[in-house]
Design a protein around this motif. Structure first.
Motif, mmCIF file in Angstrom:
data_model
loop_
_atom_site.group_PDB
_atom_site.id
_atom_site.type_symbol
_atom_site.label_atom_id
_atom_site.label_comp_id
_atom_site.label_asym_id
_atom_site.label_seq_id
_atom_site.Cartn_x
_atom_site.Cartn_y
_atom_site.Cartn_z
ATOM 1 N N VAL A 136 28.967 30.200 39.326
ATOM 2 C CA VAL A 136 29.754 29.993 40.541
ATOM 3 C C VAL A 136 30.558 31.254 40.820
ATOM 4 C CG1 VAL A 136 29.923 27.526 40.042
ATOM 5 C CG2 VAL A 136 31.830 29.014 39.431
ATOM 6 N N SER A 137 30.844 31.484 42.085
ATOM 7 C CA SER A 137 31.657 32.634 42.476
ATOM 8 C C SER A 137 32.847 32.171 43.291
ATOM 9 C CB SER A 137 30.830 33.618 43.304
ATOM 10 O OG SER A 137 31.658 34.663 43.815
ATOM 11 N N SER A 138 34.027 32.703 42.956
ATOM 12 C CA SER A 138 35.172 32.512 43.840
ATOM 13 C C SER A 138 34.911 33.286 45.132
ATOM 14 C CB SER A 138 36.458 32.998 43.163
ATOM 15 O OG SER A 138 36.304 34.321 42.673
ATOM 16 N N ASP A 139 35.586 32.892 46.202
ATOM 17 C CA ASP A 139 35.374 33.515 47.519
ATOM 18 C C ASP A 139 36.740 33.747 48.150
ATOM 19 O OD1 ASP A 139 34.602 34.368 50.002
ATOM 20 O OD2 ASP A 139 33.580 32.526 50.589
ATOM 21 N N HIS A 140 37.397 34.831 47.739
ATOM 22 C CA HIS A 140 38.775 35.092 48.139
ATOM 23 C C HIS A 140 38.918 36.471 48.761
ATOM 24 C CE1 HIS A 140 40.388 32.007 44.966
ATOM 25 N NE2 HIS A 140 39.879 31.433 46.039
ATOM 26 N N TYR A 141 39.984 36.650 49.493
ATOM 27 C CA TYR A 141 40.312 37.958 50.067
ATOM 28 C C TYR A 141 41.305 38.709 49.197
ATOM 29 C CZ TYR A 141 40.478 41.335 53.879
ATOM 30 O OH TYR A 141 40.350 42.461 54.635
ATOM 31 N N PHE A 142 42.161 37.977 48.490
ATOM 32 C CA PHE A 142 43.167 38.547 47.608
ATOM 33 C C PHE A 142 42.937 38.060 46.177
ATOM 34 C CE2 PHE A 142 45.644 38.474 51.610
ATOM 35 C CZ PHE A 142 46.139 39.763 51.618
ATOM 36 N N PRO A 143 43.380 38.838 45.176
ATOM 37 C CA PRO A 143 43.545 38.245 43.846
ATOM 38 C C PRO A 143 44.798 37.373 43.845
ATOM 39 C CG PRO A 143 44.355 40.489 43.847
ATOM 40 C CD PRO A 143 43.781 40.239 45.223
ATOM 41 N N TRP A 144 44.895 36.484 42.859
ATOM 42 C CA TRP A 144 46.091 35.643 42.770
ATOM 43 C C TRP A 144 47.326 36.485 42.445
ATOM 44 C CZ3 TRP A 144 45.245 30.952 44.591
ATOM 45 C CH2 TRP A 144 43.963 30.414 44.495
ATOM 46 N N LEU A 145 47.148 37.457 41.534
ATOM 47 C CA LEU A 145 48.224 38.361 41.141
ATOM 48 C C LEU A 145 47.728 39.800 41.274
ATOM 49 C CD1 LEU A 145 49.342 36.601 37.815
ATOM 50 C CD2 LEU A 145 50.494 36.429 40.039
ATOM 51 N N ASP A 146 48.628 40.711 41.611
ATOM 52 C CA ASP A 146 48.240 42.112 41.734
ATOM 53 C C ASP A 146 47.614 42.638 40.442
ATOM 54 O OD1 ASP A 146 49.064 42.256 44.348
ATOM 55 O OD2 ASP A 146 50.972 43.257 43.908
ATOM 56 N N ALA A 147 48.076 42.133 39.303
ATOM 57 C CA ALA A 147 47.566 42.607 38.013
ATOM 58 C C ALA A 147 46.078 42.324 37.841
ATOM 59 C CB ALA A 147 48.347 41.952 36.872
ATOM 60 N N MET A 148 45.540 41.358 38.557
ATOM 61 C CA MET A 148 44.113 41.055 38.446
ATOM 62 C C MET A 148 43.275 42.187 39.042
ATOM 63 S SD MET A 148 44.145 36.964 39.272
ATOM 64 C CE MET A 148 42.658 36.520 38.373
ATOM 65 N N GLY A 149 43.702 42.741 40.175
ATOM 66 C CA GLY A 149 43.212 44.024 40.609
ATOM 67 C C GLY A 149 41.922 44.100 41.397
ATOM 68 N N HIS A 150 41.314 42.980 41.768
ATOM 69 C CA HIS A 150 40.032 43.037 42.477
ATOM 70 C C HIS A 150 39.950 41.903 43.500
ATOM 71 C CE1 HIS A 150 38.142 46.022 39.827
ATOM 72 N NE2 HIS A 150 38.788 45.427 38.842
ATOM 73 N N SER A 151 39.011 42.052 44.426
ATOM 74 C CA SER A 151 38.604 40.956 45.294
ATOM 75 C C SER A 151 37.465 41.403 46.200
ATOM 76 C CB SER A 151 39.775 40.429 46.136
ATOM 77 O OG SER A 151 39.463 39.142 46.648
#
Length: 329
Positions: free
Chosen positions: A34-49
């Motif tokens: 499965v893949s998440s489908d987001h424009y932002f990461p939840w936290l800046d530390a995650m660093g991708h989207s």
């Protein structure tokens, strides 16, 4: 029989890494991805989207066996449902009918901030989702479609390239109201909590409607690592937002808001909700509530990017063996 999946967590890895992980997950023996489908990461530390649909198109080309799915796409604000109908049909063809379109009512973080619209209340979001599903179903027949609804308009649209029978739809539900609304419209159920009442309510509703049995699909984070304290620290850094629950997470507008909302969450709080460390039996036990609640499919999220490949190469296969043995699969 319980099927176990791997999550392509777009918030914590770049697009090329995700495609590489998808291949390794198939080789390790996962049943679906499965893949998440987001424009932002939840936290800046995650660093991708990265854009989930480009990633999934590439994944469809380099995998052969695993089922694929969005977990989940919101087809109401950032995407118009007519566009979701087209791209899901294309992905169904590229994957040789391995794709399921997972849908939900979305989060403030990924929808209104991006397109500049206001964030509707939950009841309106659910009504918008129901209307969007009807549009997607209509377009997946391959017929010319015009729609004038309360929330959406479609003018003489047609999806030209379609898998036979369209694309299976899985819908996220959270209680009796959403079950009553979406069980007649969906092929499968998605839920984020291992609640047996959701499964029994969903199955009862579908039985009463004369609909066939369906998959019940859940998801859970784990944080495997050779050092338990380091794994807890990584889970705290990247996933401390997780404990807020859907009702909080759906309404926060930015990664900064998630930072603020989770600033007092301690590492021990995260360790109490996410299994961390090298003990595979502990990881298995954290997943157990899902199959005991009646879920047919559970997707694992391995927290963090830096040891994702090591997890897939060395840990995933023995972990899957233990999960299947414990679940009687």
């Amino acid at each position: 029989m319980t099927r176990f999946g791997y999550t392509l967590m777009t918030e914590q890895s770049g697009p090329k890494e995700l495609v590489r992980y998808a291949v390794a997950a198939e080789q390790a023996g996962f049943d679906f991805e499965v893949s998440s489908d987001h424009y932002f990461p939840w936290l800046d530390a995650m660093g991708h989207s990265p854009y989930a649909w480009s990633v999934l198109g590439a994944v469809a080309a380099v995998t052969e066996r695993v089922d694929l799915m969005t977990y989940v796409t919101c087809p109401t604000m950032r995407y118009h449902p007519a566009v979701v109908a087209q791209k899901s049909a294309t992905l169904g063809l590229l994957s040789d009918n391995r794709f399921t379109l997972g849908l939900g009512s979305g989060e403030n973080l990924n929808e209104h901030v991006v397109v500049g619209d206001g964030w509707p209340v939950a009841a309106v979001r659910q009504d918008m989702l129901a209307e969007a599903i009807q549009i997607i179903r209509a377009l997946h027949t391959g017929e010319l479609t015009t729609w004038v609804g309360e929330y959406f308009r479609v003018d003489s649209a047609k999806v030209w390239d379609l898998p036979d029978g369209g694309v299976p739809l899985a819908i996220a539900v959270s209680g009796d109201r959403s079950i009553a609304e979406f069980a007649p419209l969906a092929d499968h159920m998605i839920a984020v909590e291992p609640e047996a009442d959701l499964v029994t309510g969903w199955d009862r509703s579908r039985t009463e409607l004369g609909l066939p049995a369906s998959r019940k699909i859940g998801q859970i984070p784990i944080c495997w690592g050779p050092d338990k304290d380091a794994a807890i620290a990584r889970a705290h850094e990247l996933f401390r937002w997780f404990g807020g629950g859907w009702r909080v997470n759906a309404d926060l507008p930015t990664p900064a808001a998630f930072e603020a909302a989770s600033q007092f969450v301690r590492p021990e709080d995260v360790a109490g909700s996410i299994a961390c460390g090298p003990d595979l039996d502990e990881l298995v036990e954290s997943v157990r509530p899902f199959w005991e609640a009646g879920f047919t499919d559970v997707a694992l999220v391995q927290v963090g990017n830096e040891n994702q490949q090591e997890f897939l190469d060395k840990v995933a296969q023995p972990l899957l063996d233990k999960l299947r043995a414990a679940a009687g699969s």
